[in-house]
Design a protein around this motif. Structure first.
Motif, PDB file in Angstrom:
ATOM      1  N   LEU A  64      36.374  31.460  41.653  1.00  0.00           N
ATOM      2  CA  LEU A  64      37.197  31.700  42.460  1.00  0.00           C
ATOM      3  C   LEU A  64      36.869  31.799  43.891  1.00  0.00           C
ATOM      4  N   TYR A 170      41.945  33.437  47.781  1.00  0.00           N
ATOM      5  CA  TYR A 170      42.059  34.040  46.443  1.00  0.00           C
ATOM      6  C   TYR A 170      41.206  35.500  46.455  1.00  0.00           C
ATOM      7  N   LEU A 267      43.922  29.916  36.234  1.00  0.00           N
ATOM      8  CA  LEU A 267      42.838  30.869  37.057  1.00  0.00           C
ATOM      9  C   LEU A 267      42.016  31.205  35.882  1.00  0.00           C
TER      10      LEU A 267
END
Length: 297
Positions: A64, A170, A267
Motif C-alpha cells: 500500500l 491509503y 487490499l
C-alpha cells in the motif's frame, strides 16, 4: 557382563517408575488434565493465528505504501498521432519491472467514463467536434511501485503538462493496519503468558499429587533431575495433547479462516496463505511449553 545387564535393568525399572509417577495425575485427575490440554490447544491456536495475522499484514502495508497510481496529463497541442510515442517514453522512464498497468485515456474514452455520471456534460463535450481533443483532458495512467525519482522523469517527458500521484491515498488504511499489527502482537504475547502461567499452576498441582512418591525418590538418593522428571514428563504429555488439539483446529478452521480473511478485500490479497506446516509448529510449541512449565512447577 552381568553387572552391565543389572545396571541396564535398574535403569529400565527406574524409568518405568518415573513414568508411573508422571501418569499418576492422569489417573487421579483425568478431567483436569484433559480440560487443561484442550485449553492449551485453543490458546496455542490463537497465538499462532494472531502471529500469522500480524506477519501477513507486513507485505500488505508495504504494498500500500509503495504502489500508487500516477496520472500524467498531456498538453492540449499534442496531436493524436504523437500519443503512442509519449506513452512509450513514459514506460521507459518508469521501468517495466515496477509497472503493473499503463493505459492511455484519450478524449472519447474520457467522455465515455463520465457519461454514466454526467450524461449532459458528456453530450456537450461530444458535440465539440475537432476541438474535443484540445478541451477534454487526455492522460496516461500508470499503476505500480513507482519511486519519486521516476515521477520526476515522467514530468520531464516532452508533451506532459502535469503529473498527479495517489501516493498518500491509503495513509489512513496503513495507519489502521499498523495499529492492528501491534494489537495482534500484544494479544499474542498476553495469551502466551496466560498459557505458560496455566501450565505452571497445573504442574504445581501435579507435583502436589506426586509429593509422596517424589519424597520417596529423595530418600533413595535421587538427584534433582530425577525428582523433576515426573513433572516434566506429565507437563510434556499435557502440552503434546494440547498441540494435537491446536493442530486439529488449525487444519479444521485456521486454514479456511485465513483464506476468508484474504478474500475480504483486494487490499488483503498480498497476505500469505496459512500453511499446513503450522501443525509442526503447534506440536513443537505444545511440547516445549509443557516441558518448561513442568520444570518450573
Amino acid at each position: 557382563c552381568d553387572a552391565s545387564k543389572g545396571s541396564a535393568s535398574d535403569r529400565g525399572v527406574r524409568s518405568m517408575y518415573l513414568l508411573r509417577i508422571a501418569l499418576r495425575p492422569w489417573r487421579l485427575a483425568l478431567l483436569s488434565q484433559v480440560f487443561s490440554s484442550f485449553a492449551v490447544g485453543i490458546l496455542l491456536f490463537m497465538v499462532l493465528f494472531l502471529y500469522w495475522l500480524q506477519a501477513g499484514l507486513k507485505p500488505v502495508i508495504y504494498h500500500l505504501q509503495a504502489e500508487q497510481v500516477v496520472t500524467a496529463y498531456l498538453k492540449a497541442e499534442i496531436e493524436k498521432k504523437d500519443e503512442p510515442h509519449i506513452v512509450d517514453t513514459i514506460k521507459e522512464s518508469v521501468g517495466s519491472q515496477a509497472v503493473t498497468e499503463v493505459s492511455m485515456v484519450d478524449a472519447p474514452q474520457f467522455i465515455r467514463q463520465i457519461e454514466k455520471f454526467y450524461p449532459e456534460l458528456a453530450h456537450e463535450l461530444g458535440g465539440l467536434g475537432a476541438e474535443t481533443h484540445r478541451i477534454v483532458p487526455r492522460y496516461v495512467s500508470i499503476t505500480g511501485m513507482i519511486e519519486d525519482s521516476r515521477i520526476e522523469k515522467i514530468k520531464a517527458v516532452s508533451g506532459v503538462e502535469s503529473v498527479e500521484s495517489s501516493k498518500d491515498r491509503y495513509r489512513p488504511v496503513v495507519g489502521a493496519f499498523r495499529i492492528l499489527r501491534w494489537v495482534a502482537r500484544l494479544l499474542s504475547f498476553g495469551l502466551g503468558v496466560a498459557l505458560l502461567t496455566g501450565l505452571v499452576h497445573l504442574a504445581r498441582m501435579n507435583s502436589y499429587l506426586n509429593q509422596d512418591a517424589v519424597s520417596l525418590l529423595r530418600q533413595w538418593g535421587a538427584g534433582s533431575l530425577t525428582q523433576n522428571a515426573p513433572a516434566v514428563i506429565s507437563g510434556l504429555m499435557v502440552g503434546a495433547l494440547g498441540g494435537v488439539v491446536a493442530s486439529g483446529i488449525w487444519v479444521g478452521a485456521g486454514l479456511s479462516l485465513s483464506r476468508h480473511i484474504r478474500g475480504i478485500s483486494p487490499l488483503l490479497k498480498n497476505m500469505p496463505i496459512a500453511s499446513p506446516t503450522g501443525i509442526i509448529i503447534l506440536l513443537a510449541a505444545g511440547v516445549l511449553a509443557g516441558s518448561v512449565a513442568g520444570a518450573l512447577g
